[in-house]
Design an enzyme around this catalytic site. Sequence first.
Site, PDB file in Angstrom:
ATOM      1  N   SER A  40     -26.115  88.915 -24.001  1.00 52.18           N
ATOM      2  CA  SER A  40     -26.714  87.525 -24.220  1.00 52.18           C
ATOM      3  C   SER A  40     -28.127  87.373 -23.745  1.00 52.18           C
ATOM      4  O   SER A  40     -28.611  86.592 -24.135  1.00 52.18           O
ATOM      5  CB  SER A  40     -25.559  86.535 -23.633  1.00 52.18           C
ATOM      6  OG  SER A  40     -25.796  86.394 -22.205  1.00 52.18           O
ATOM      7  N   LYS A  78     -28.594  83.397 -17.673  1.00 49.08           N
ATOM      8  CA  LYS A  78     -29.048  82.845 -18.798  1.00 49.08           C
ATOM      9  C   LYS A  78     -30.422  82.401 -18.364  1.00 49.08           C
ATOM     10  O   LYS A  78     -30.690  82.187 -17.131  1.00 49.08           O
ATOM     11  CB  LYS A  78     -28.233  81.839 -19.153  1.00 49.08           C
ATOM     12  CG  LYS A  78     -26.713  81.903 -19.674  1.00 49.08           C
ATOM     13  CD  LYS A  78     -26.559  82.664 -20.901  1.00 49.08           C
ATOM     14  CE  LYS A  78     -25.122  82.967 -21.029  1.00 49.08           C
ATOM     15  NZ  LYS A  78     -24.714  83.977 -21.891  1.00 49.08           N
TER      16      LYS A  78
END
Length: 182
Positions: A40, A78
């Site tokens: 991700s 993230k």
Amino acid sequence: MGNKAKKEFLSWIKSMAIAVIIVIVCRQFLFTPSVVKGESMMPNLHDGDRIILSKLGDVERFDEIAFHAPDSKDNYVKRVIGLPGDSLKVINDTLYINGDEYEEPYLEKYKEQLPPGQALTYDFTLEEVTEKEVVPEGYLFVMGDNRMISKDSRYFGLISMDSVIGDVQFRIWPLDSIGIPK
């Protein structure tokens, strides 16, 4: 065991105990190692990358952070997009925070690979994905750099600042990339 040997042994034990205490204090309060799992955050961080997280300082916009996932037992890495008090939206693959357009140079590699007319990040507003007009105090809005596959705040909502483990400070190349098996 002679007196001199006993003193030497105790000196080594004392040194080892001090070293262990220093390591524990550093890992608990200053920095900690971690491993990236998943894709991700590609192309900036890859599956298997070893990273060092700093537990010092404030979280700032566009920092890469590790946090306890709100939807699993894993930790996620993230990028911080929204800070407390921010309103945000993405329109035509452009990020707007508090009405201002922001560049996201870390996404350029993926955007260049897209077919004409395709967006990397689908259009959304903070309110559509979190039911909040602004990011509340004590929370963050985070997204992965690999926007098409990232499970992030668009999926699980805002994250609590209390869940943040640390800010990514260093990336250590995976051992297998230099010929050492994992």
